[in-house]
Design an enzyme around this catalytic site. Structure first.
Site, PDB file in Angstrom:
ATOM      1  N   LYS A 112       0.869  -1.182   0.000  1.00 22.44           N
ATOM      2  CA  LYS A 112       0.000   0.000   0.000  1.00 22.44           C
ATOM      3  C   LYS A 112       0.898   1.221   0.000  1.00 22.44           C
ATOM      4  O   LYS A 112       2.028   1.181   0.490  1.00 22.44           O
ATOM      5  CB  LYS A 112      -0.880   0.008   1.261  1.00 22.44           C
ATOM      6  CG  LYS A 112      -2.094   0.877   1.137  1.00 22.44           C
ATOM      7  CD  LYS A 112      -3.211   0.182   0.382  1.00 22.44           C
ATOM      8  CE  LYS A 112      -4.377   1.101   0.143  1.00 22.44           C
ATOM      9  NZ  LYS A 112      -5.530   0.402  -0.448  1.00 22.44           N
ATOM     10  N   GLY A 122     -20.156   7.666   2.347  1.00 21.81           N
ATOM     11  CA  GLY A 122     -19.160   7.940   1.299  1.00 21.81           C
ATOM     12  C   GLY A 122     -19.852   7.941  -0.049  1.00 21.81           C
ATOM     13  O   GLY A 122     -20.598   7.009  -0.364  1.00 21.81           O
ATOM     14  N   GLY A 126     -18.004   8.641  -2.952  1.00 26.95           N
ATOM     15  CA  GLY A 126     -16.886   8.759  -3.890  1.00 26.95           C
ATOM     16  C   GLY A 126     -16.995   7.655  -4.927  1.00 26.95           C
ATOM     17  O   GLY A 126     -18.094   7.214  -5.276  1.00 26.95           O
ATOM     18  N   GLY A 154     -18.730   4.458  -3.192  1.00 28.25           N
ATOM     19  CA  GLY A 154     -20.086   4.714  -2.708  1.00 28.25           C
ATOM     20  C   GLY A 154     -21.061   5.038  -3.824  1.00 28.25           C
ATOM     21  O   GLY A 154     -22.179   4.515  -3.861  1.00 28.25           O
TER      22      GLY A 154
HETATM   23  P1  NDP Z   1     -13.004   8.368  -2.834  1.00 25.47           P
HETATM   24  O1  NDP Z   1     -11.938   9.325  -2.473  1.00 25.47           O
HETATM   25  O2  NDP Z   1     -13.445   8.296  -4.238  1.00 25.47           O
HETATM   26  O3  NDP Z   1     -14.304   8.628  -1.910  1.00 25.47           O
HETATM   27  C1  NDP Z   1     -14.230   8.687  -0.528  1.00 25.47           C
HETATM   28  C2  NDP Z   1     -15.577   9.168   0.006  1.00 25.47           C
HETATM   29  O4  NDP Z   1     -15.515   9.203   1.440  1.00 25.47           O
HETATM   30  C3  NDP Z   1     -15.943  10.589  -0.424  1.00 25.47           C
HETATM   31  O5  NDP Z   1     -17.350  10.722  -0.503  1.00 25.47           O
HETATM   32  C4  NDP Z   1     -15.396  11.424   0.739  1.00 25.47           C
HETATM   33  O6  NDP Z   1     -16.045  12.691   0.864  1.00 25.47           O
HETATM   34  C5  NDP Z   1     -15.746  10.540   1.913  1.00 25.47           C
HETATM   35  N1  NDP Z   1     -14.872  10.776   3.064  1.00 25.47           N
HETATM   36  C6  NDP Z   1     -13.543  11.070   3.065  1.00 25.47           C
HETATM   37  N2  NDP Z   1     -13.081  11.213   4.328  1.00 25.47           N
HETATM   38  C7  NDP Z   1     -14.154  10.997   5.136  1.00 25.47           C
HETATM   39  C8  NDP Z   1     -14.335  11.002   6.551  1.00 25.47           C
HETATM   40  N3  NDP Z   1     -13.330  11.276   7.393  1.00 25.47           N
HETATM   41  N4  NDP Z   1     -15.591  10.747   7.042  1.00 25.47           N
HETATM   42  C9  NDP Z   1     -16.620  10.488   6.206  1.00 25.47           C
HETATM   43  N5  NDP Z   1     -16.509  10.470   4.856  1.00 25.47           N
HETATM   44  C10 NDP Z   1     -15.293  10.726   4.345  1.00 25.47           C
HETATM   45  O7  NDP Z   1     -12.490   6.951  -2.304  1.00 25.47           O
HETATM   46  P2  NDP Z   1     -12.990   5.512  -2.751  1.00 25.47           P
HETATM   47  O8  NDP Z   1     -14.439   5.547  -2.997  1.00 25.47           O
HETATM   48  O9  NDP Z   1     -12.061   5.002  -3.782  1.00 25.47           O
HETATM   49  O10 NDP Z   1     -12.668   4.652  -1.445  1.00 25.47           O
HETATM   50  C11 NDP Z   1     -13.571   4.608  -0.341  1.00 25.47           C
HETATM   51  C12 NDP Z   1     -13.159   3.488   0.614  1.00 25.47           C
HETATM   52  O11 NDP Z   1     -13.176   2.250  -0.101  1.00 25.47           O
HETATM   53  C13 NDP Z   1     -11.752   3.597   1.215  1.00 25.47           C
HETATM   54  O12 NDP Z   1     -11.745   3.071   2.519  1.00 25.47           O
HETATM   55  C14 NDP Z   1     -10.909   2.702   0.322  1.00 25.47           C
HETATM   56  O13 NDP Z   1      -9.758   2.222   0.963  1.00 25.47           O
HETATM   57  C15 NDP Z   1     -11.908   1.605   0.068  1.00 25.47           C
HETATM   58  N6  NDP Z   1     -11.608   0.848  -1.133  1.00 25.47           N
HETATM   59  C16 NDP Z   1     -11.516   1.478  -2.333  1.00 25.47           C
HETATM   60  C17 NDP Z   1     -11.253   0.737  -3.466  1.00 25.47           C
HETATM   61  C18 NDP Z   1     -11.264   1.362  -4.820  1.00 25.47           C
HETATM   62  O14 NDP Z   1     -11.256   0.584  -5.796  1.00 25.47           O
HETATM   63  N7  NDP Z   1     -11.320   2.655  -4.962  1.00 25.47           N
HETATM   64  C19 NDP Z   1     -10.972  -0.719  -3.385  1.00 25.47           C
HETATM   65  C20 NDP Z   1     -11.193  -1.300  -2.077  1.00 25.47           C
HETATM   66  C21 NDP Z   1     -11.473  -0.512  -0.988  1.00 25.47           C
HETATM   67  P3  NDP Z   1     -15.514  13.952  -0.011  1.00 25.47           P
HETATM   68  O15 NDP Z   1     -15.810  13.610  -1.433  1.00 25.47           O
HETATM   69  O16 NDP Z   1     -16.315  15.092   0.514  1.00 25.47           O
HETATM   70  O17 NDP Z   1     -14.044  14.046   0.281  1.00 25.47           O
END
Ligand code: NDP
Length: 413
Positions: A104, A216, A218, A221
């Site tokens: 990582k 989430g 992002g 989500g």
């Molecule tokens: P993104 O950066 O695309 O999205 C993250 C989301 O979480 C955004 O909506 C962000 O809000 C929100 N967020 C960030 N910090 C916080 C916090 N402290 N409290 C609440 N919400 C928060 O990331 P991903 O969607 O790629 O990843 C999300 C999770 O999934 C992570 O834990 C990641 O490790 C895990 N994951 C991701 C994978 C992938 O393929 N991308 C694979 C496996 C796991 P804002 O937009 O306002 O910043």
């Protein structure tokens, strides 16, 4: 004080090590990444100033093969988090039959505050520092929070330029034109959908008419919300870092997404009620899918959680104390290292396609993904029920067993 992700990971590890009677030296190997690279690099900002960034690339265990794992750009990135995430990657790969070790990386930065030019220079600066340790047969970084197909493409370009040859398999999560895989953008969420279906069907239920809350909005989500809606699940609430929105009759997810695309955040969305991130977790619903950051479900809020199914999109969203409460309450958990493995699985498919100069159709990618999620569920569910251990312990026991077997064969232990 809230435990950090590494403390949580070590707690689970020590518990499973005891259950498996792991020898001390084997336990020691799992505890720490075998290689931990911390780098500092300067980047020229648009206003002419120079900022020094800190980055990490930790390779946890390469017994199963070259290591892989995402790259997180986040202001709260710490070496402790990277250690935990790299251990989880070793286990995720082993559990899901991916012939790779875990790694990582990340940079301490809020990518949303950077211009596109600054973000590109951060990606290139980071790769120039970690470049010698990565590659298709060493360690290949993928995407995670704060990184995207574009950042991965810049990273690949920088790395190929440094090495003066093309090697698409050196970085995963790239755009299609540079060797990205079809289905990658939605892969983690599609895997979560398949995992949800497994749990729901195991309890004799069907997806349509279930309700879901997704923390989430992002990459993970948003796509999960869309896929749930397509499966007939009513999404009641989604959130970003600052707020959550809620509608008891179900959100129009496409409308919400269009609003976020236009404004950059959920704040001010007109067709739902604004609530806090903490309140959203406690909504009465069938499925709770934390898809943001680690340690959001703790002993402080676990008693208030009303969902029937917990689908761990984020890595490490649940502390061991919260999990104990959930098990007592009968909440059925899809543990992160299985449930959110779709992205890793398709990153693996991407590398296989790159190494073979091949390109698979989206149907082929999705169907291979569904098969492996289903197969692993069968194995961990059987272990969970037969050995009377939690779903998470079942995942860890199977994964650790596989890595130990590889380490033994190599003569490491
Ligand atoms: P993104 O950066 O695309 O999205 C993250 C989301 O979480 C955004 O909506 C962000 O809000 C929100 N967020 C960030 N910090 C916080 C916090 N402290 N409290 C609440 N919400 C928060 O990331 P991903 O969607 O790629 O990843 C999300 C999770 O999934 C992570 O834990 C990641 O490790 C895990 N994951 C991701 C994978 C992938 O393929 N991308 C694979 C496996 C796991 P804002 O937009 O306002 O910043």
């Amino acid at each position: 004080m809230k435990k950090n992700a590494y403390e949580v990971a070590l707690e689970v590890l020590s518990n499973v090590a005891e259950y498996m009677n792991l020898e001390d030296h084997v336990y020691e190997i799992f505890k720490e990444p075998m290689s931990q690279l911390t780098v500092k690099f300067p980047v020229k900002m648009d206003d002419g100033t120079i900022r020094i960034f800190t980055g990490f690339r930790f390779q946890h265990n390469a017994a199963l093969g070259p290591t892989r794992g995402g790259t997180r750009f986040h202001l709260d990135e710490t070496p402790e988090d990277v250690k935990a995430l790299s251990l989880w990657m070793t286990l995720k790969n082993a559990l899901n039959e991916i012939p790779n070790g875990g790694a990582k990386g990340g940079v301490v930065v809020d990518s949303l505050t950077l211009s596109q030019g600054e973000l590109e220079r951060v990606c290139r600066g980071y790769i120039r520092k970690i470049g010698p340790t990565i590659g298709a047969w060493k360690d290949f970084p993928g995407a995670d929070i704060g990184t995207s197909a574009q950042t991965q493409s810049w990273m690949l370009d920088e790395w190929e330029t440094m090495n003066m040859h093309h090697e698409a398999g050196g970085i995963s999560g790239k755009v299609m034109a540079l060797g990205g895989s079809k289905g990658r953008a939605e892969a983690t969420s599609r895997g979560l959908l398949f995992a949800t279906r497994e749990l729901v069907h195991a309890k004799g239920l069907e997806m349509p008419d279930l309700t879901a809350v997704i923390q989430g909005f992002g990459k993970v989500g948003w796509h999960l919300a869309k896929l749930y809606e397509e499966d007939g699940v009513k999404v009641l609430s989604v959130s970003d870092v600052s707020i959550a929105i809620f509608k008891s009759t179900g959100l129009d997810i496409f409308d919400v997404h269009a609003y976020v695309e236009r404004t950059g955040s959920l704040r001010g969305y007109p067709n739902a009620q604004e609530i806090t991130n903490e309140e959203m977790l406690e909504i009465e619903c069938d499925i709770l899918a934390p898809c943001a950051v680690q340690n959001v479900l703790t002993k402080e809020n676990a008693d208030q959680i009303k969902a029937k199914f917990l689908i761990e999109g984020a890595n490490g969203p649940t502390t061991p104390e919260a999990e104990e409460i959930f098990i007592r309450k009968g909440i059925f958990i899809a543990p992160d290292i299985w449930a959110n493995s779709g992205g890793t699985q398709v990153a693996h498919f991407e590398r296989v396609q790159n190494l073979n100069n091949d390109s698979w159709s989206e149907e082929e990618v999705n169907s291979k993904l569904e098969k492996i999620i289903h197969k692993v569920f069968g194995e961990i569910y059987a272990l969970h029920t037969k050995s009377n251990i939690s779903m998470r312990q079942a995942c860890w026991v199977k994964a650790i067993g596989t890595v130990v077997e590889a380490m033994k064969a190599r003569g490491w232990v």
